[in-house]
Design an enzyme around this catalytic site. Structure first.
Site, PDB file in Angstrom:
ATOM      1  N   CYS A 305       0.789  -1.237   0.000  1.00  0.00           N
ATOM      2  CA  CYS A 305       0.000   0.000   0.000  1.00  0.00           C
ATOM      3  C   CYS A 305       0.826   1.295   0.000  1.00  0.00           C
ATOM      4  CB  CYS A 305      -1.036   0.013   1.119  1.00  0.00           C
ATOM      5  SG  CYS A 305      -0.364  -0.185   2.777  1.00  0.00           S
ATOM      6  N   ARG A 335      10.428  -9.773  -0.489  1.00  0.00           N
ATOM      7  CA  ARG A 335      11.130  -9.624   0.795  1.00  0.00           C
ATOM      8  C   ARG A 335      12.285 -10.604   0.831  1.00  0.00           C
ATOM      9  NH1 ARG A 335       6.178  -8.733   5.162  1.00  0.00           N
ATOM     10  NH2 ARG A 335       5.262  -7.064   3.941  1.00  0.00           N
ATOM     11  N   GLU A 337      13.942 -13.030   2.574  1.00  0.00           N
ATOM     12  CA  GLU A 337      13.590 -13.834   3.745  1.00  0.00           C
ATOM     13  C   GLU A 337      14.815 -14.508   4.341  1.00  0.00           C
ATOM     14  OE1 GLU A 337      11.099 -13.942   5.553  1.00  0.00           O
ATOM     15  OE2 GLU A 337       9.479 -13.078   4.356  1.00  0.00           O
ATOM     16  N   ARG A 346       6.716 -19.272   2.774  1.00  0.00           N
ATOM     17  CA  ARG A 346       7.680 -18.196   3.060  1.00  0.00           C
ATOM     18  C   ARG A 346       8.492 -17.943   1.797  1.00  0.00           C
ATOM     19  NH1 ARG A 346       9.085 -15.570   7.317  1.00  0.00           N
ATOM     20  NH2 ARG A 346       7.791 -16.895   8.605  1.00  0.00           N
ATOM     21  N   GLU A 354      -4.024  -6.418  -2.004  1.00  0.00           N
ATOM     22  CA  GLU A 354      -3.956  -5.431  -0.923  1.00  0.00           C
ATOM     23  C   GLU A 354      -5.237  -4.614  -0.935  1.00  0.00           C
ATOM     24  OE1 GLU A 354      -1.794  -5.024   1.486  1.00  0.00           O
ATOM     25  OE2 GLU A 354      -1.570  -2.894   1.956  1.00  0.00           O
ATOM     26  N   ASP A 415      -3.672 -10.274  12.993  1.00  0.00           N
ATOM     27  CA  ASP A 415      -3.138 -11.311  12.119  1.00  0.00           C
ATOM     28  C   ASP A 415      -4.100 -12.488  12.099  1.00  0.00           C
ATOM     29  OD1 ASP A 415      -0.832 -10.218  11.155  1.00  0.00           O
ATOM     30  OD2 ASP A 415       0.513 -11.252  12.543  1.00  0.00           O
ATOM     31  N   GLU A 428       0.711 -17.387   9.640  1.00  0.00           N
ATOM     32  CA  GLU A 428       0.003 -16.119   9.472  1.00  0.00           C
ATOM     33  C   GLU A 428      -0.292 -15.980   7.978  1.00  0.00           C
ATOM     34  OE1 GLU A 428       2.671 -12.895  10.407  1.00  0.00           O
ATOM     35  OE2 GLU A 428       1.597 -11.819   8.816  1.00  0.00           O
ATOM     36  N   ASN A 431      -3.712 -10.195   7.137  1.00  0.00           N
ATOM     37  CA  ASN A 431      -3.964  -9.311   8.280  1.00  0.00           C
ATOM     38  C   ASN A 431      -5.073  -8.309   7.954  1.00  0.00           C
ATOM     39  OD1 ASN A 431      -2.900  -6.946   6.969  1.00  0.00           O
ATOM     40  ND2 ASN A 431      -0.841  -7.604   7.495  1.00  0.00           N
ATOM     41  N   CYS A 457      -5.724  -1.137   6.109  1.00  0.00           N
ATOM     42  CA  CYS A 457      -5.410  -2.004   4.976  1.00  0.00           C
ATOM     43  C   CYS A 457      -5.402  -3.450   5.411  1.00  0.00           C
ATOM     44  CB  CYS A 457      -4.078  -1.612   4.328  1.00  0.00           C
ATOM     45  SG  CYS A 457      -2.635  -2.009   5.306  1.00  0.00           S
ATOM     46  N   ARG A 464      -0.144 -17.731   0.824  1.00  0.00           N
ATOM     47  CA  ARG A 464      -0.406 -18.082   2.231  1.00  0.00           C
ATOM     48  C   ARG A 464      -1.795 -18.722   2.390  1.00  0.00           C
ATOM     49  NH1 ARG A 464       3.028 -15.359   6.184  1.00  0.00           N
ATOM     50  NH2 ARG A 464       5.087 -15.597   5.278  1.00  0.00           N
TER      51      ARG A 464
HETATM   52  N1  SER Z   1       0.549  -3.365   3.995  1.00  0.00           N
HETATM   53  C1  SER Z   1       0.322  -4.378   4.977  1.00  0.00           C
HETATM   54  C2  SER Z   1       1.537  -5.232   5.211  1.00  0.00           C
HETATM   55  O1  SER Z   1       2.512  -5.108   4.528  1.00  0.00           O
HETATM   56  C3  SER Z   1      -0.840  -5.253   4.598  1.00  0.00           C
HETATM   57  O2  SER Z   1      -0.574  -5.951   3.422  1.00  0.00           O
HETATM   58  O3  SER Z   1       1.512  -6.058   6.075  1.00  0.00           O
HETATM   59 ZN    ZN Z   2      -1.123  -2.124   3.558  1.00  0.00          ZN
END
Ligand code: SER
Ligand code: ZN
Length: 498
Positions: A305, A335, A337, A346, A354, A415, A428, A431, A457, A464
């Site tokens: 976001c 990311r 990881e 993962r 989003e 979460d 998880e 969220n 958000c 996941r």
């Molecule tokens: N922006 C939030 C996050 O990165 C929800 O996706 O966790």
């Molecule tokens: Zn977000």
């Protein structure tokens, strides 16, 4: 906490000061010490000119202060007055050379500080921390010493949280559900050639079957959430420049996990010829040579976001369009990881829908409740999975490297965690967060009424969702709920391998 600041500065003037009556300068120092450098400080506090000396075209000053009117502020105040005084003699100020800048403070921490920016030497002994700074006049004007003090406070705060696990508080737990599988779905999907580990770290190629399942998840989101709750689709950028991460707070902590993006220093083919030739001759990509020719400009989408807020940056919205509800499913998140082999639970590259909503505080909180009710319906009635909700450290704090909770109970992250029968661990998988005024403030978005805009958000991780669903129900559609089976349709068989 006791804090002391010391500064030795040499003020260079445009002409010799020998013509100025030394009494005038002494009066000036007295004025500073009794009035100018005390203003705004509690009685007994503030800064003083501890020593001074005039020689040739230079004035040398030693300033000492406590936390009020810190020596760099004192220097600034004093320079303005000095300019007036010397102006009468047609002498101007040429510049200030900082000979020494020290900060002393109480320090009872039992951990060692390492390096700090703008700090030459750092001494930690007998309950006192002494920092010698490497600063020039412009660093003082930019309040670098204040920021170093704040950084130290930050580090103390972080040290308190270190070792403690992140906040976690159970909010809701679903009923027990039947499981039809006890293996790792990543392995099973790889065996059936539904997925294959891609060339990159934590990256897969998703075959037609699992892709169809991902799309069914999205269709469920459309049918259960986007259409009934009035959402519209947007396309958020997937390259994120530093300016966004400065505003979102990610610049405070994202470094160990970011996928960095670089651009060529120039498009000039001549500049790249050596690299191209090297590759052609060796069949090796000369990464070192490339590194010298590129520069970092930001990173790949991490939280999805934040870069969308640029759409609203600096704008004012009329209140009557609220609440605004949009979503993005236009690309990947990345990311770096932690090491080791992981399955689709993962990943370094993952796909997420989003969901972003904004409005006045009550609207944002109210909408988060509506969303939670919709999710509960999806997980209970359509996916039929075993899951729970937990109140955790808000994602935007965690991503800035902070633990703990937001001050307000209304702001924060829930979460969603699912049971993985094969692993005894919970995963998880999405969220729902109320982010308060953080993003509207960070990106200067206002409401016509002057009321504070809030936002929330929710990130739905497709891999996941799949990891939890398939771990509980397996890959055989016969064991899926009727609703989900029909949402997916026939699983396509496209490839066969010999
Ligand atoms: N922006 C939030 C996050 O990165 C929800 O996706 O966790
Ligand atoms: Zn977000």
């Amino acid at each position: 906490m006791v804090m002391q600041f010391l500064l030795i500065a040499n003020i260079k003037c445009s002409g010799s000061l020998s013509g100025i009556n030394s009494g005038d300068i002494a009066d000036f120092v007295t004025y500073c010490n009794t009035n100018l450098l005390k203003k705004g400080a509690p009685s007994g506090g503030g800064a003083v000119i501890d020593q001074w000396n005039v020689a040739g075209e230079k004035i040398k000053l030693k300033l000492v202060s406590d936390r009020y009117v810190r020596v760099h502020d004192a220097l600034l105040r004093l320079k303005n007055e000095l300019t007036k005084l010397l102006g009468k003699h047609r002498i101007g100020l040429r510049g200030v050379e900082i000979e020494d800048y020290r900060i002393l403070m109480d320090w009872d921490e039992d951990w060692q500080l390492k390096k700090l920016p703008f700090v030459k030497t750092l001494k930690q002994e007998r309950g006192t921390l002494t920092l010698a700074l490497d600063v020039d006049e412009s660093a003082l004007a930019n309040r670098i010493p204040d920021r170093i003090v704040r950084l130290l406070e930050d580090k103390k705060e972080a040290a308190k949280w270190k070792g403690k696990s992140e906040h976690w508080e159970l909010l809701f737990e679903s009923e027990k559900k039947p499981f039809y599988f006890d293996k790792d779905p990543t392995e099973e999907m790889a065996n059936r050639c539904w997925i294959r580990h891609a060339a990159g770290r934590g990256q897969f190629v998703y075959g037609p079957q699992i892709t169809k399942i991902f799309r069914a998840f999205e269709r469920i989101l459309f049918d259960e959430i986007f259409t009934p709750l009035g959402y519209e689709e947007m396309i958020f950028p997937k390259f994120v420049s530093w300016d966004v991460w400065k505003r979102s707070g990610h610049a405070k902590g994202i470094y160990p996990e970011a996928y960095y993006v670089c651009t060529p220093k120039t498009r000039d083919p001549d500049y790249w010829e050596e690299v191209i030739d090297y590759y052609k001759v060796t069949n090796e990509v000369p990464v070192d040579m490339i590194m010298k020719r590129i520069e970092n400009v930001g990173g790949m989408c991490y939280a999805q976001c934040p870069p969308s807020w640029v759409f609203l940056q600096g704008k004012t919205m009329p209140d009557d369009i609220l609440p605004v509800k949009v979503f993005d499913r236009s690309g990947t998140s990345h990311r770096y990881e932690s090491g080791g082999l992981h399955g689709i639970e993962r990943l370094d590259e993952f796909h997420r829908v989003e969901i972003l909503w904004m409005g006045k505080k009550e609207q944002v909180i109210e909408h988060s409740k509506q969303l939670r009710a919709k999710y509960r319906h999806i997980f209970d009635e359509i996916l039929d999975i075993e899951w729970r909700e937990a109140w955790v450290t808000p994602w935007f704090m965690a991503q800035e490297g902070k633990a703990g909770l937001a001050e307000l109970r209304e702001v924060g992250t829930i979460d969603y965690e699912g049971v993985l029968p094969y692993s005894a661990k919970m995963l998880e998988f999405q969220n729902v967060s109320v982010n308060g005024d953080k993003y509207p403030k960070g990106f200067s978005v206002k409401l016509q009424s002057g009321e504070q805009l809030w936002s929330g958000c929710s990130g739905v991780g497709l891999q996941r969702w799949a990891a939890v669903f398939l771990a509980q129900k397996g890959l055989d559609p016969d064991n899926w709920s009727e609703k989900f089976r029909s949402a997916v349709g026939e699983l396509p068989e496209v490839f066969r391998f010999l």
